[in-house]
Design a protein around this motif. Sequence first.
Motif, PDB file in Angstrom:
ATOM      1  N   ASN A 160     -74.230  22.079 -95.370  1.00 28.05           N
ATOM      2  CA  ASN A 160     -74.959  22.925 -94.423  1.00 28.05           C
ATOM      3  C   ASN A 160     -75.955  23.812 -95.160  1.00 28.05           C
ATOM      4  OD1 ASN A 160     -73.486  22.030 -92.147  1.00 28.05           O
ATOM      5  ND2 ASN A 160     -71.837  23.443 -92.639  1.00 28.05           N
ATOM      6  N   THR A 161     -77.188  23.819 -94.712  1.00 28.66           N
ATOM      7  CA  THR A 161     -78.211  24.647 -95.362  1.00 28.66           C
ATOM      8  C   THR A 161     -77.853  26.130 -95.303  1.00 28.66           C
ATOM      9  OG1 THR A 161     -79.502  24.672 -93.304  1.00 28.66           O
ATOM     10  CG2 THR A 161     -80.105  23.035 -94.959  1.00 28.66           C
ATOM     11  N   GLU A 162     -77.128  26.543 -94.268  1.00 29.91           N
ATOM     12  CA  GLU A 162     -76.752  27.955 -94.133  1.00 29.91           C
ATOM     13  C   GLU A 162     -75.786  28.403 -95.218  1.00 29.91           C
ATOM     14  OE1 GLU A 162     -76.279  25.717 -91.627  1.00 29.91           O
ATOM     15  OE2 GLU A 162     -77.975  26.201 -90.361  1.00 29.91           O
ATOM     16  N   ASN A 163     -75.146  27.450 -95.888  1.00 26.73           N
ATOM     17  CA  ASN A 163     -74.193  27.791 -96.942  1.00 26.73           C
ATOM     18  C   ASN A 163     -74.861  27.921 -98.303  1.00 26.73           C
ATOM     19  OD1 ASN A 163     -72.010  27.944 -95.229  1.00 26.73           O
ATOM     20  ND2 ASN A 163     -71.612  25.766 -95.372  1.00 26.73           N
ATOM     21  N   LEU A 164     -76.184  27.988 -98.293  1.00 23.53           N
ATOM     22  CA  LEU A 164     -76.947  28.173 -99.520  1.00 23.53           C
ATOM     23  C   LEU A 164     -77.963  29.283 -99.278  1.00 23.53           C
ATOM     24  CD1 LEU A 164     -76.965  26.674-102.269  1.00 23.53           C
ATOM     25  CD2 LEU A 164     -78.938  25.421-101.440  1.00 23.53           C
ATOM     26  N   HIS A 165     -77.913  30.315-100.097  1.00 22.01           N
ATOM     27  CA  HIS A 165     -78.874  31.422-100.018  1.00 22.01           C
ATOM     28  C   HIS A 165     -79.962  31.123-101.039  1.00 22.01           C
ATOM     29  CE1 HIS A 165     -80.231  35.522 -99.341  1.00 22.01           C
ATOM     30  NE2 HIS A 165     -80.299  35.676-100.651  1.00 22.01           N
ATOM     31  N   VAL A 166     -81.174  30.866-100.568  1.00 26.20           N
ATOM     32  CA  VAL A 166     -82.270  30.441-101.439  1.00 26.20           C
ATOM     33  C   VAL A 166     -83.335  31.527-101.502  1.00 26.20           C
ATOM     34  CG1 VAL A 166     -84.049  28.685-101.820  1.00 26.20           C
ATOM     35  CG2 VAL A 166     -81.843  28.022-100.859  1.00 26.20           C
ATOM     36  N   VAL A 167     -83.726  31.894-102.735  1.00 32.54           N
ATOM     37  CA  VAL A 167     -84.759  32.907-102.943  1.00 32.54           C
ATOM     38  C   VAL A 167     -85.839  32.316-103.842  1.00 32.54           C
ATOM     39  CG1 VAL A 167     -85.248  35.220-103.802  1.00 32.54           C
ATOM     40  CG2 VAL A 167     -83.059  34.740-102.702  1.00 32.54           C
ATOM     41  N   LEU A 168     -87.070  32.326-103.355  1.00 36.56           N
ATOM     42  CA  LEU A 168     -88.214  31.778-104.082  1.00 36.56           C
ATOM     43  C   LEU A 168     -89.197  32.926-104.323  1.00 36.56           C
ATOM     44  CD1 LEU A 168     -89.896  28.418-103.332  1.00 36.56           C
ATOM     45  CD2 LEU A 168     -91.283  30.411-103.739  1.00 36.56           C
ATOM     46  N   ASP A 169     -89.437  33.259-105.568  1.00 40.58           N
ATOM     47  CA  ASP A 169     -90.304  34.391-105.925  1.00 40.58           C
ATOM     48  C   ASP A 169     -89.954  35.651-105.130  1.00 40.58           C
ATOM     49  OD1 ASP A 169     -91.702  33.181-107.973  1.00 40.58           O
ATOM     50  OD2 ASP A 169     -93.343  32.512-106.687  1.00 40.58           O
ATOM     51  N   ASN A 170     -88.664  35.970-105.103  1.00 42.40           N
ATOM     52  CA  ASN A 170     -88.118  37.159-104.446  1.00 42.40           C
ATOM     53  C   ASN A 170     -88.286  37.175-102.932  1.00 42.40           C
ATOM     54  OD1 ASN A 170     -87.108  38.318-106.808  1.00 42.40           O
ATOM     55  ND2 ASN A 170     -89.125  39.107-107.325  1.00 42.40           N
ATOM     56  N   VAL A 171     -88.500  36.008-102.321  1.00 45.26           N
ATOM     57  CA  VAL A 171     -88.588  35.900-100.866  1.00 45.26           C
ATOM     58  C   VAL A 171     -87.465  34.975-100.399  1.00 45.26           C
ATOM     59  CG1 VAL A 171     -90.005  35.185 -98.910  1.00 45.26           C
ATOM     60  CG2 VAL A 171     -91.085  36.245-100.899  1.00 45.26           C
ATOM     61  N   VAL A 172     -86.611  35.472 -99.526  1.00 46.59           N
ATOM     62  CA  VAL A 172     -85.515  34.673 -98.991  1.00 46.59           C
ATOM     63  C   VAL A 172     -86.099  33.565 -98.117  1.00 46.59           C
ATOM     64  CG1 VAL A 172     -83.461  34.712 -97.510  1.00 46.59           C
ATOM     65  CG2 VAL A 172     -83.912  36.616 -99.058  1.00 46.59           C
ATOM     66  N   GLN A 173     -85.573  32.349 -98.307  1.00 41.47           N
ATOM     67  CA  GLN A 173     -86.071  31.189 -97.579  1.00 41.47           C
ATOM     68  C   GLN A 173     -85.183  30.886 -96.376  1.00 41.47           C
ATOM     69  OE1 GLN A 173     -89.109  29.625 -98.792  1.00 41.47           O
ATOM     70  NE2 GLN A 173     -88.910  31.659 -99.708  1.00 41.47           N
ATOM     71  N   GLU A 174     -85.797  30.416 -95.301  1.00 45.70           N
ATOM     72  CA  GLU A 174     -85.064  30.123 -94.071  1.00 45.70           C
ATOM     73  C   GLU A 174     -84.460  28.724 -94.112  1.00 45.70           C
ATOM     74  OE1 GLU A 174     -85.730  30.035 -89.240  1.00 45.70           O
ATOM     75  OE2 GLU A 174     -87.384  30.582 -90.531  1.00 45.70           O
ATOM     76  N   PRO A 175     -83.149  28.606 -93.870  1.00 46.89           N
ATOM     77  CA  PRO A 175     -82.505  27.290 -93.860  1.00 46.89           C
ATOM     78  C   PRO A 175     -83.118  26.376 -92.798  1.00 46.89           C
ATOM     79  CG  PRO A 175     -80.858  29.043 -93.809  1.00 46.89           C
ATOM     80  CD  PRO A 175     -82.197  29.685 -93.602  1.00 46.89           C
ATOM     81  N   ASP A 176     -83.172  25.095 -93.085  1.00 42.43           N
ATOM     82  CA  ASP A 176     -83.697  24.054 -92.193  1.00 42.43           C
ATOM     83  C   ASP A 176     -85.200  24.164 -91.935  1.00 42.43           C
ATOM     84  OD1 ASP A 176     -81.203  22.737 -91.804  1.00 42.43           O
ATOM     85  OD2 ASP A 176     -80.672  24.238 -90.289  1.00 42.43           O
ATOM     86  N   VAL A 177     -85.829  25.227 -92.353  1.00 41.30           N
ATOM     87  CA  VAL A 177     -87.278  25.363 -92.207  1.00 41.30           C
ATOM     88  C   VAL A 177     -87.934  25.247 -93.577  1.00 41.30           C
ATOM     89  CG1 VAL A 177     -89.159  26.903 -91.522  1.00 41.30           C
ATOM     90  CG2 VAL A 177     -87.081  26.786 -90.134  1.00 41.30           C
ATOM     91  N   ALA A 178     -87.448  26.008 -94.542  1.00 43.82           N
ATOM     92  CA  ALA A 178     -88.030  26.006 -95.884  1.00 43.82           C
ATOM     93  C   ALA A 178     -87.381  24.988 -96.810  1.00 43.82           C
ATOM     94  CB  ALA A 178     -87.927  27.397 -96.500  1.00 43.82           C
ATOM     95  N   TYR A 179     -86.139  24.620 -96.518  1.00 47.39           N
ATOM     96  CA  TYR A 179     -85.436  23.677 -97.390  1.00 47.39           C
ATOM     97  C   TYR A 179     -84.378  22.897 -96.612  1.00 47.39           C
ATOM     98  CZ  TYR A 179     -81.746  27.211 -97.489  1.00 47.39           C
ATOM     99  OH  TYR A 179     -80.776  28.098 -97.128  1.00 47.39           O
ATOM    100  N   LEU A 180     -84.019  21.745 -97.172  1.00 47.90           N
ATOM    101  CA  LEU A 180     -82.993  20.873 -96.602  1.00 47.90           C
ATOM    102  C   LEU A 180     -82.009  20.488 -97.700  1.00 47.90           C
ATOM    103  CD1 LEU A 180     -85.465  18.517 -94.721  1.00 47.90           C
ATOM    104  CD2 LEU A 180     -84.106  20.348 -93.693  1.00 47.90           C
ATOM    105  N   ILE A 181     -80.833  20.030 -97.316  1.00 48.08           N
ATOM    106  CA  ILE A 181     -79.822  19.568 -98.268  1.00 48.08           C
ATOM    107  C   ILE A 181     -79.581  18.073 -98.039  1.00 48.08           C
ATOM    108  CG2 ILE A 181     -77.427  19.826 -99.056  1.00 48.08           C
ATOM    109  CD1 ILE A 181     -79.248  22.256 -99.616  1.00 48.08           C
ATOM    110  N   HIS A 182     -79.521  17.317 -99.126  1.00 51.81           N
ATOM    111  CA  HIS A 182     -79.266  15.876 -99.052  1.00 51.81           C
ATOM    112  C   HIS A 182     -78.168  15.511-100.040  1.00 51.81           C
ATOM    113  CE1 HIS A 182     -82.949  15.433 -96.730  1.00 51.81           C
ATOM    114  NE2 HIS A 182     -83.577  16.128 -97.655  1.00 51.81           N
ATOM    115  N   GLU A 183     -77.554  14.344 -99.805  1.00 54.27           N
ATOM    116  CA  GLU A 183     -76.520  13.849-100.701  1.00 54.27           C
ATOM    117  C   GLU A 183     -77.132  13.061-101.849  1.00 54.27           C
ATOM    118  OE1 GLU A 183     -73.741  11.643 -98.336  1.00 54.27           O
ATOM    119  OE2 GLU A 183     -72.786  13.467 -97.586  1.00 54.27           O
TER     120      GLU A 183
END
Length: 114
Positions: free
Chosen positions: A52-75
């Motif tokens: 689940n993308t919500e189970n990953l907190h992603v920060v790009l250049d000190n800006v928090v990224q929105e799950p499913d919009v800014a990034y996706l998770i794949h196997e």
Amino acid sequence: MSDSYLGVSSPNRISAAFQKEDFLGSDLSTITVGSTSYTNAYALNTDVDGANTENLHVVLDNVVQEPDVAYLIHENASSQPRIIQFTSAVASTASIYVVHRGIGSFSMKPPTGS
């Protein structure tokens, strides 16, 4: 309020149970799994709980990224949810970090007889 009121204060920091991974935009590449290629992707060292993308907190250049919009998770090829794919190009100089969040149980319905 004094420190002695609630005991010894502790610093505000992320729990040691939450794994953190740091990388740069220049580390992103195209990752191919079977016949599918993921561009702007990075292979993480730790599984993303539940994929689940919500189970990953992603920060790009000190800006928090929105799950499913800014990034996706794949196997990956081993069916482990470890590939993060950014939905748009990322500057090679970008500083990125991710924090893996755990999954907790959450019940929307009260137990029977409560």
